[in-house]
Enzyme design. Sequence first.
Site, PDB file in Angstrom:
ATOM      1  CE  LYS A  13      -2.070  -1.060   3.885  1.00 58.70           C
ATOM      2  NZ  LYS A  13      -1.330  -2.311   4.161  1.00 58.70           N
ATOM      3  NE  ARG A  88      -4.532  -0.799   9.835  1.00 56.34           N
ATOM      4  CZ  ARG A  88      -3.382  -0.463   9.254  1.00 56.34           C
ATOM      5  NH1 ARG A  88      -3.221   0.724   8.731  1.00 56.34           N
ATOM      6  NH2 ARG A  88      -2.404  -1.309   9.205  1.00 56.34           N
ATOM      7  NE  ARG A 127       7.878  -2.466   6.163  1.00 56.95           N
ATOM      8  CZ  ARG A 127       6.579  -2.298   6.330  1.00 56.95           C
ATOM      9  NH1 ARG A 127       5.865  -1.689   5.397  1.00 56.95           N
ATOM     10  NH2 ARG A 127       5.989  -2.757   7.411  1.00 56.95           N
ATOM     11  NE  ARG A 161       6.474  -0.328   9.925  1.00 58.22           N
ATOM     12  CZ  ARG A 161       5.331  -0.233   9.243  1.00 58.22           C
ATOM     13  NH1 ARG A 161       5.281   0.477   8.128  1.00 58.22           N
ATOM     14  NH2 ARG A 161       4.251  -0.840   9.676  1.00 58.22           N
ATOM     15  NE  ARG A 172       2.133  -4.839  11.033  1.00 59.50           N
ATOM     16  CZ  ARG A 172       3.208  -4.712  10.252  1.00 59.50           C
ATOM     17  NH1 ARG A 172       4.363  -5.272  10.605  1.00 59.50           N
ATOM     18  NH2 ARG A 172       3.141  -4.035   9.136  1.00 59.50           N
TER      19      ARG A 172
HETATM   20  P1  AP5 Z   1       4.907  -1.599   1.813  1.00 57.05           P
HETATM   21  O1  AP5 Z   1       4.595  -0.780   0.592  1.00 57.05           O
HETATM   22  O2  AP5 Z   1       5.644  -0.952   2.914  1.00 57.05           O
HETATM   23  O3  AP5 Z   1       3.562  -2.335   2.310  1.00 57.05           O
HETATM   24  P2  AP5 Z   1       2.344  -1.785   3.154  1.00 57.05           P
HETATM   25  O4  AP5 Z   1       1.118  -2.464   2.645  1.00 57.05           O
HETATM   26  O5  AP5 Z   1       2.343  -0.289   3.159  1.00 57.05           O
HETATM   27  O6  AP5 Z   1       2.721  -2.379   4.562  1.00 57.05           O
HETATM   28  P3  AP5 Z   1       2.616  -1.796   6.033  1.00 57.05           P
HETATM   29  O7  AP5 Z   1       3.288  -2.803   6.902  1.00 57.05           O
HETATM   30  O8  AP5 Z   1       3.143  -0.387   6.107  1.00 57.05           O
HETATM   31  O9  AP5 Z   1       1.115  -1.798   6.260  1.00 57.05           O
HETATM   32  P4  AP5 Z   1       0.429  -1.837   7.590  1.00 57.05           P
HETATM   33  O10 AP5 Z   1      -0.954  -1.570   7.129  1.00 57.05           O
HETATM   34  O11 AP5 Z   1       0.614  -3.021   8.426  1.00 57.05           O
HETATM   35  O12 AP5 Z   1       1.192  -0.697   8.430  1.00 57.05           O
HETATM   36  P5  AP5 Z   1       0.878   0.834   8.705  1.00 57.05           P
HETATM   37  O13 AP5 Z   1       2.148   1.554   8.644  1.00 57.05           O
HETATM   38  O14 AP5 Z   1      -0.278   1.327   7.919  1.00 57.05           O
HETATM   39  O15 AP5 Z   1       5.715  -2.882   1.310  1.00 57.05           O
HETATM   40  C1  AP5 Z   1       6.188  -3.855   2.247  1.00 57.05           C
HETATM   41  C2  AP5 Z   1       7.536  -4.436   1.770  1.00 57.05           C
HETATM   42  O16 AP5 Z   1       7.315  -5.135   0.539  1.00 57.05           O
HETATM   43  C3  AP5 Z   1       8.608  -3.365   1.461  1.00 57.05           C
HETATM   44  O17 AP5 Z   1       9.870  -3.868   1.816  1.00 57.05           O
HETATM   45  C4  AP5 Z   1       8.520  -3.166  -0.062  1.00 57.05           C
HETATM   46  O18 AP5 Z   1       9.744  -2.755  -0.597  1.00 57.05           O
HETATM   47  C5  AP5 Z   1       8.124  -4.574  -0.505  1.00 57.05           C
HETATM   48  N1  AP5 Z   1       7.275  -4.564  -1.699  1.00 57.05           N
HETATM   49  C6  AP5 Z   1       6.316  -3.661  -2.044  1.00 57.05           C
HETATM   50  N2  AP5 Z   1       5.757  -3.993  -3.222  1.00 57.05           N
HETATM   51  C7  AP5 Z   1       6.365  -5.150  -3.619  1.00 57.05           C
HETATM   52  C8  AP5 Z   1       6.209  -5.990  -4.759  1.00 57.05           C
HETATM   53  N3  AP5 Z   1       5.326  -5.728  -5.741  1.00 57.05           N
HETATM   54  N4  AP5 Z   1       6.987  -7.122  -4.839  1.00 57.05           N
HETATM   55  C9  AP5 Z   1       7.892  -7.393  -3.840  1.00 57.05           C
HETATM   56  N5  AP5 Z   1       8.092  -6.628  -2.749  1.00 57.05           N
HETATM   57  C10 AP5 Z   1       7.321  -5.518  -2.645  1.00 57.05           C
HETATM   58  O19 AP5 Z   1       0.360   0.755  10.231  1.00 57.05           O
HETATM   59  C11 AP5 Z   1       1.243   0.424  11.291  1.00 57.05           C
HETATM   60  C12 AP5 Z   1       0.472   0.373  12.598  1.00 57.05           C
HETATM   61  O20 AP5 Z   1      -0.117   1.669  12.864  1.00 57.05           O
HETATM   62  C13 AP5 Z   1      -0.709  -0.597  12.636  1.00 57.05           C
HETATM   63  O21 AP5 Z   1      -0.310  -1.911  12.960  1.00 57.05           O
HETATM   64  C14 AP5 Z   1      -1.583   0.040  13.726  1.00 57.05           C
HETATM   65  O22 AP5 Z   1      -1.062  -0.225  15.008  1.00 57.05           O
HETATM   66  C15 AP5 Z   1      -1.406   1.528  13.457  1.00 57.05           C
HETATM   67  N6  AP5 Z   1      -2.409   2.039  12.524  1.00 57.05           N
HETATM   68  C16 AP5 Z   1      -2.194   2.554  11.285  1.00 57.05           C
HETATM   69  N7  AP5 Z   1      -3.343   2.922  10.721  1.00 57.05           N
HETATM   70  C17 AP5 Z   1      -4.313   2.654  11.615  1.00 57.05           C
HETATM   71  C18 AP5 Z   1      -5.727   2.787  11.595  1.00 57.05           C
HETATM   72  N8  AP5 Z   1      -6.376   3.289  10.527  1.00 57.05           N
HETATM   73  N9  AP5 Z   1      -6.419   2.399  12.692  1.00 57.05           N
HETATM   74  C19 AP5 Z   1      -5.798   1.899  13.792  1.00 57.05           C
HETATM   75  N10 AP5 Z   1      -4.468   1.728  13.857  1.00 57.05           N
HETATM   76  C20 AP5 Z   1      -3.720   2.097  12.780  1.00 57.05           C
END
Ligand code: AP5
Length: 213
Positions: A13, A88, A127, A161, A172
């Site tokens: 994402k 979410r 990552r 991270r 997660r």
């Molecule tokens: P990446 O693009 O970083 O993936 P992502 O989907 O953004 O993953 P996240 O882990 O950031 O999502 P998340 O939803 O768990 O975390 P968030 O930060 O929102 O890609 C991942 C890896 O894959 C990278 O190394 C990349 O290079 C690689 N990659 C990408 N595309 C690829 C491809 N096509 N092929 C191969 N490799 C690839 O949230 C973190 C925390 O914050 C949550 O756990 C929660 O505690 C809190 N939080 C955030 N939002 C909310 C909410 N709305 N409500 C409540 N809590 C929240």
Amino acid sequence: MRLILLGPPGSGKGTQSALLAERLGVPHISTGDMLRAAVAAGTELGIKAAAHMDAGELVPDDLVVLIVRERLSQLDASNGFLLDGFPRTDVQAEKLGGMIEEIESGLDAVVLIDVPEEDILRRLSGRRVCLACGAVYHIDSNPPPEHRRCPEGGECSFVQRHDDTEAVIMERLRVYREQTSPLINYYKSRGLLVSVDGVGSVREVFDRIVRTL
Ligand code: AP5
């Protein structure tokens, strides 16, 4: 355009949002990035959010809704936005619906990036992110370049991270299945959901999303 990117942790994402935001000229609004910035700054929000994030749990809805409401009210979001990681939960989706009605506009689409769970662990455990500018790389598929410079100046410093350990990734994924995946049907029933195969190179996935939109 007003878009949501939906998908499990590690589905890409953040990676795709950065590319899409540039292509579409709209701000990339990531609740994960905003919460991590609050934790790093030691704000009241950050202090409340940190333990939830480290455990792989969701931060309470009221806190997250507040920061999104505030962010969407800023001028740069008035002509469109790309939401990454929000909503979410069904409560967040309902609140977002209300906010969007208030600004008298509508969502254009919710893009689901579909990646099987077996790929997620590999993606997240490899990552690496820059502490200063948030640039995202992967040790195998997209290694961080040596001496990369942050857009603000200074050299990138890449780390893993806190929530990218195997135990927290599994939690997660469990939270995603239970609390976030019901939003797939929520948006499907409103005719907004488009699903994109998230397996392939970053560029291939990006091209699929652009074609679908
Ligand atoms: P990446 O693009 O970083 O993936 P992502 O989907 O953004 O993953 P996240 O882990 O950031 O999502 P998340 O939803 O768990 O975390 P968030 O930060 O929102 O890609 C991942 C890896 O894959 C990278 O190394 C990349 O290079 C690689 N990659 C990408 N595309 C690829 C491809 N096509 N092929 C191969 N490799 C690839 O949230 C973190 C925390 O914050 C949550 O756990 C929660 O505690 C809190 N939080 C955030 N939002 C909310 C909410 N709305 N409500 C409540 N809590 C929240």
